[in-house]
Design an enzyme around this catalytic site. Sequence first.
Site, PDB file in Angstrom:
ATOM      1  N   CYS A   2       0.849  -1.183   0.000  1.00 29.36           N
ATOM      2  CA  CYS A   2       0.000   0.000   0.000  1.00 29.36           C
ATOM      3  C   CYS A   2       0.887   1.236   0.000  1.00 29.36           C
ATOM      4  O   CYS A   2       2.092   1.133   0.166  1.00 29.36           O
ATOM      5  CB  CYS A   2      -0.848   0.029   1.264  1.00 29.36           C
ATOM      6  SG  CYS A   2      -1.681  -1.522   1.580  1.00 29.36           S
ATOM      7  N   ARG A  27       1.434   1.805  -5.937  1.00 25.85           N
ATOM      8  CA  ARG A  27       1.663   0.880  -4.831  1.00 25.85           C
ATOM      9  C   ARG A  27       0.388   0.135  -4.435  1.00 25.85           C
ATOM     10  O   ARG A  27       0.433  -0.790  -3.621  1.00 25.85           O
ATOM     11  CB  ARG A  27       2.197   1.626  -3.603  1.00 25.85           C
ATOM     12  CG  ARG A  27       3.517   2.311  -3.828  1.00 25.85           C
ATOM     13  CD  ARG A  27       3.964   3.007  -2.574  1.00 25.85           C
ATOM     14  NE  ARG A  27       4.192   2.087  -1.501  1.00 25.85           N
ATOM     15  CZ  ARG A  27       5.342   1.470  -1.246  1.00 25.85           C
ATOM     16  NH1 ARG A  27       6.382   1.695  -2.007  1.00 25.85           N
ATOM     17  NH2 ARG A  27       5.449   0.641  -0.241  1.00 25.85           N
ATOM     18  N   TRP A  74      -3.827  -1.927  -1.457  1.00 28.27           N
ATOM     19  CA  TRP A  74      -3.786  -3.102  -2.323  1.00 28.27           C
ATOM     20  C   TRP A  74      -4.092  -4.256  -1.379  1.00 28.27           C
ATOM     21  O   TRP A  74      -3.265  -4.619  -0.545  1.00 28.27           O
ATOM     22  CB  TRP A  74      -2.406  -3.238  -2.953  1.00 28.27           C
ATOM     23  CG  TRP A  74      -2.286  -4.337  -3.952  1.00 28.27           C
ATOM     24  CD1 TRP A  74      -2.922  -4.429  -5.154  1.00 28.27           C
ATOM     25  CD2 TRP A  74      -1.455  -5.493  -3.858  1.00 28.27           C
ATOM     26  NE1 TRP A  74      -2.538  -5.576  -5.798  1.00 28.27           N
ATOM     27  CE2 TRP A  74      -1.642  -6.251  -5.031  1.00 28.27           C
ATOM     28  CE3 TRP A  74      -0.580  -5.982  -2.895  1.00 28.27           C
ATOM     29  CZ2 TRP A  74      -0.986  -7.450  -5.255  1.00 28.27           C
ATOM     30  CZ3 TRP A  74       0.077  -7.170  -3.122  1.00 28.27           C
ATOM     31  CH2 TRP A  74      -0.126  -7.893  -4.296  1.00 28.27           C
ATOM     32  N   ASN A 100       1.017   0.283   6.132  1.00 28.51           N
ATOM     33  CA  ASN A 100       1.526  -0.479   4.987  1.00 28.51           C
ATOM     34  C   ASN A 100       2.300  -1.655   5.562  1.00 28.51           C
ATOM     35  O   ASN A 100       3.177  -1.450   6.412  1.00 28.51           O
ATOM     36  CB  ASN A 100       2.431   0.414   4.136  1.00 28.51           C
ATOM     37  CG  ASN A 100       3.152  -0.362   3.046  1.00 28.51           C
ATOM     38  OD1 ASN A 100       2.655  -1.383   2.587  1.00 28.51           O
ATOM     39  ND2 ASN A 100       4.307   0.103   2.644  1.00 28.51           N
ATOM     40  N   GLY A 101       1.990  -2.863   5.126  1.00 27.42           N
ATOM     41  CA  GLY A 101       2.673  -4.043   5.645  1.00 27.42           C
ATOM     42  C   GLY A 101       1.651  -5.109   6.005  1.00 27.42           C
ATOM     43  O   GLY A 101       0.494  -5.037   5.585  1.00 27.42           O
ATOM     44  N   GLU A 487      12.178 -11.603 -20.396  1.00 27.79           N
ATOM     45  CA  GLU A 487      11.747 -10.291 -19.925  1.00 27.79           C
ATOM     46  C   GLU A 487      10.673  -9.702 -20.849  1.00 27.79           C
ATOM     47  O   GLU A 487       9.664  -9.160 -20.390  1.00 27.79           O
ATOM     48  CB  GLU A 487      12.963  -9.358 -19.808  1.00 27.79           C
ATOM     49  CG  GLU A 487      12.636  -7.908 -19.511  1.00 27.79           C
ATOM     50  CD  GLU A 487      11.813  -7.684 -18.259  1.00 27.79           C
ATOM     51  OE1 GLU A 487      11.645  -8.616 -17.455  1.00 27.79           O
ATOM     52  OE2 GLU A 487      11.294  -6.560 -18.099  1.00 27.79           O
ATOM     53  N   LYS A 491       6.766  -8.640 -19.891  1.00 29.46           N
ATOM     54  CA  LYS A 491       6.168  -7.318 -20.164  1.00 29.46           C
ATOM     55  C   LYS A 491       4.804  -7.490 -20.826  1.00 29.46           C
ATOM     56  O   LYS A 491       3.843  -6.838 -20.450  1.00 29.46           O
ATOM     57  CB  LYS A 491       7.064  -6.460 -21.082  1.00 29.46           C
ATOM     58  CG  LYS A 491       8.306  -5.885 -20.459  1.00 29.46           C
ATOM     59  CD  LYS A 491       8.101  -4.773 -19.470  1.00 29.46           C
ATOM     60  CE  LYS A 491       7.971  -5.242 -18.074  1.00 29.46           C
ATOM     61  NZ  LYS A 491       9.028  -5.689 -17.267  1.00 29.46           N
ATOM     62  N   GLU A 494       2.096  -8.931 -18.307  1.00 29.24           N
ATOM     63  CA  GLU A 494       1.627  -8.120 -17.193  1.00 29.24           C
ATOM     64  C   GLU A 494       0.803  -6.923 -17.617  1.00 29.24           C
ATOM     65  O   GLU A 494      -0.098  -6.517 -16.890  1.00 29.24           O
ATOM     66  CB  GLU A 494       2.770  -7.712 -16.251  1.00 29.24           C
ATOM     67  CG  GLU A 494       3.835  -6.874 -16.864  1.00 29.24           C
ATOM     68  CD  GLU A 494       5.006  -6.618 -15.914  1.00 29.24           C
ATOM     69  OE1 GLU A 494       4.817  -6.624 -14.699  1.00 29.24           O
ATOM     70  OE2 GLU A 494       6.122  -6.403 -16.422  1.00 29.24           O
ATOM     71  N   HIS A 510      11.344 -30.475 -28.467  1.00 26.93           N
ATOM     72  CA  HIS A 510      11.213 -31.465 -27.388  1.00 26.93           C
ATOM     73  C   HIS A 510       9.832 -31.392 -26.731  1.00 26.93           C
ATOM     74  O   HIS A 510       9.678 -31.815 -25.583  1.00 26.93           O
ATOM     75  CB  HIS A 510      12.340 -31.267 -26.373  1.00 26.93           C
ATOM     76  CG  HIS A 510      13.688 -31.439 -26.991  1.00 26.93           C
ATOM     77  ND1 HIS A 510      14.175 -32.669 -27.367  1.00 26.93           N
ATOM     78  CD2 HIS A 510      14.622 -30.531 -27.376  1.00 26.93           C
ATOM     79  CE1 HIS A 510      15.371 -32.515 -27.925  1.00 26.93           C
ATOM     80  NE2 HIS A 510      15.654 -31.227 -27.956  1.00 26.93           N
ATOM     81  N   LYS A 611       3.577  -2.107  -7.445  1.00 26.17           N
ATOM     82  CA  LYS A 611       4.948  -1.780  -7.844  1.00 26.17           C
ATOM     83  C   LYS A 611       5.989  -2.467  -6.973  1.00 26.17           C
ATOM     84  O   LYS A 611       6.965  -2.990  -7.466  1.00 26.17           O
ATOM     85  CB  LYS A 611       5.141  -0.267  -7.816  1.00 26.17           C
ATOM     86  CG  LYS A 611       6.524   0.202  -8.256  1.00 26.17           C
ATOM     87  CD  LYS A 611       6.748  -0.057  -9.720  1.00 26.17           C
ATOM     88  CE  LYS A 611       8.135   0.307 -10.196  1.00 26.17           C
ATOM     89  NZ  LYS A 611       8.443  -0.303 -11.487  1.00 26.17           N
TER      90      LYS A 611
HETATM   91  C1  F6R Z   1       7.800  -6.538 -13.669  1.00 27.34           C
HETATM   92  C2  F6R Z   1       8.242  -6.071 -12.365  1.00 27.34           C
HETATM   93  C3  F6R Z   1       8.440  -7.077 -11.293  1.00 27.34           C
HETATM   94  C4  F6R Z   1       9.613  -6.657 -10.393  1.00 27.34           C
HETATM   95  C5  F6R Z   1       9.709  -7.587  -9.188  1.00 27.34           C
HETATM   96  C6  F6R Z   1      10.890  -7.234  -8.300  1.00 27.34           C
HETATM   97  O1  F6R Z   1       7.716  -5.503 -14.592  1.00 27.34           O
HETATM   98  O2  F6R Z   1       8.427  -4.894 -12.151  1.00 27.34           O
HETATM   99  O3  F6R Z   1       8.622  -8.349 -11.802  1.00 27.34           O
HETATM  100  O4  F6R Z   1      10.790  -6.687 -11.140  1.00 27.34           O
HETATM  101  O5  F6R Z   1       8.525  -7.508  -8.437  1.00 27.34           O
HETATM  102  O6  F6R Z   1      10.801  -5.928  -7.831  1.00 27.34           O
HETATM  103  P1  F6R Z   1      12.069  -5.162  -7.278  1.00 27.34           P
HETATM  104  O7  F6R Z   1      13.032  -4.987  -8.388  1.00 27.34           O
HETATM  105  O8  F6R Z   1      11.544  -3.875  -6.759  1.00 27.34           O
HETATM  106  O9  F6R Z   1      12.649  -6.044  -6.187  1.00 27.34           O
END
Ligand code: F6R
Length: 616
Positions: A2, A27, A74, A100-101, A487, A491, A494, A510, A611
């Site tokens: 959050c 967040r 969240w 938050n937590g 990667e 993208k 998500e 395979h 995030k």
């Molecule tokens: C995807 C994304 C997540 C973060 C992951 C780790 O676009 O952003 O997969 O890479 O949650 O987050 P951090 O780097 O903040 O530890």
Amino acid sequence: MCGIVGYIGNQKASSILVNGLLKLEYRGYDSAGLATIENGKIEVLKDKGRVKNLYELEKKNNLTGTVGIAHTRWATHGMPSKINSHPHTDETNSIAVVHNGIIENYIELKKFLEEKGYNLVSDTDTEVIPNLIHYFYTKETGNDKLKILRAVKNACDKLVGSFALEILSKDYPDNMIVVRKDSPLVIGKGFDEIYIASDIPAILSYTRDFYLLDNLEFAFLSRDSIKFYNNNLEKFQKEATSISWNAASSDKNGYEDYMLKEIYEQPTAIRETIGSRLDGENCNFYELNLDKKYLSSVNQIYIVACGTAMHAGLSVKPTIEKLCKIHTQVDIASEFRYKDPLIDQNTLCIFISQSGETADTIAALKLSKKKKATTIAVTNVIGSSITREADYSIYTHAGPEIAVASTKAYTSQIAMLTLLAIYFAETLDSASKDIIQTLKENLLELPSKIEETLETIDQIKDISKTMFKEKDVFYLGRGIDYATAEEACLKLKEISYIHSETYAAGELKHGTIALIEEGINVIGIITDSNLVKKTVSNIEEIITRGAKTTIVVSTTVSSMIDKSIFDNIIVVPDTSIFLSSIVTVVPLQLLAYYISKEKGLDVDKPRNLAKSVTVE
Ligand code: F6R
């Protein structure tokens, strides 16, 4: 996860709080709320939905209080609903809290409070906190100013889990208490006013001077003073940290979405990452006290991270092994922390985290320290939790990343880890001077190569128009291109919600090739001219089975292939194979972005995601 914001000063708190929450929506965004003190009474406005709902509520209710707390949620415990939204108050409405937590022992605490006659109304873990504070407050006999602080500390002593808390009490209408444990919280100091937030960008337009609370440090705030107390409630002094980012770097700056802005910021971000590391003869990491004797004793390197950050690790593993001749493993933090990894004092563990707050990555770091490994955190956020745990911290300096989908953080992580590999190799004398010199030159050329790559935008927009209705997309690559494909695939998933998977090109036959049927979209990445024939022949096998193919290739590779067999060819500039992910990922970030836009989705705030993931 959050976001929380707080204000104490002379201005109308509620509008400052809503503005701060809008910057923290990445967040969490399933409900939002705020509380201010109005004529000695706590007033709460909250509802489920985005911060814009709270903005409307705030406009309708003329709150004039100058002290307030706010939250964007969240959900972790309890569905998004008005009753589960923060702030939560005790049943007498004398204490209000945003959190938050996660409080792991909230069921036990709820039972304790109910036995004492408290009536809790929400499904959240947070609601126990204002009630516990109220319980301890009523047990206090003294009448001094710190009575509320003692009650907060006694309540915190009972909490198991993580928390960043802002606390208002109607008996202290000019004060606020904040405390944190394993969840982020910063305090910004203005002139006769104090701002509090989960992270710096939310309040960067008001101040550049910040105090970073450590675990179980309390701050007792008035509009003109911040008093810090340790967990024994002894007063201590704290130095402020000045931030050089400006507010514009965390605003959209004319771009439609943060993600697009952050994709376009990659040349600048990489320039900042490389910064002064490459001045003069050698690569500089003055902050690391890791000499030749120590590095020669390292028999393995572990790179541990989650999601995109883990993909950055996959891309640099071959570079570290090639340059440093040290066996390197890449692991997902949530796997590593539970598998009793074989590490000891001869292991160097590198933890990558954009936010520096990811719970699994921090837990993995703590475990490595327990096992006597040396630990390095690579992060983008100054003063984040991970930096307080690691032996050494290296900042990527990519600037604030707001969009949930990581872009510039990923490319700057790869650049920083490549620099680190060069530094190790130079210290160990383990790679040829020529290889290192070429890699340094290629690093310095990266910003202009990314700029060139961004010029593929119109081609990408056209491809997105043909791809946005797809149900499944496959990504292929070999070696480092496979790591980039992982990667690129994440993208797409998500932000467009299209099912996609990545395969090593040679692995298709395979099993996976059974999934290939007429019209299915396959995206291949080919940058290694030594492997081009192999990968192209794998792609030919799927073309024969009716797949539609889009390939991302380096200029050299494009001159080596028969272009007529592919549906789309995206050509990017040549660079070192070790840096190829930084260039090839860019058009694929743009492709995911434009597919999401074609589908009319909220690019910056994809469903179910937040995030920074501060919960397990
Ligand atoms: C995807 C994304 C997540 C973060 C992951 C780790 O676009 O952003 O997969 O890479 O949650 O987050 P951090 O780097 O903040 O530890």
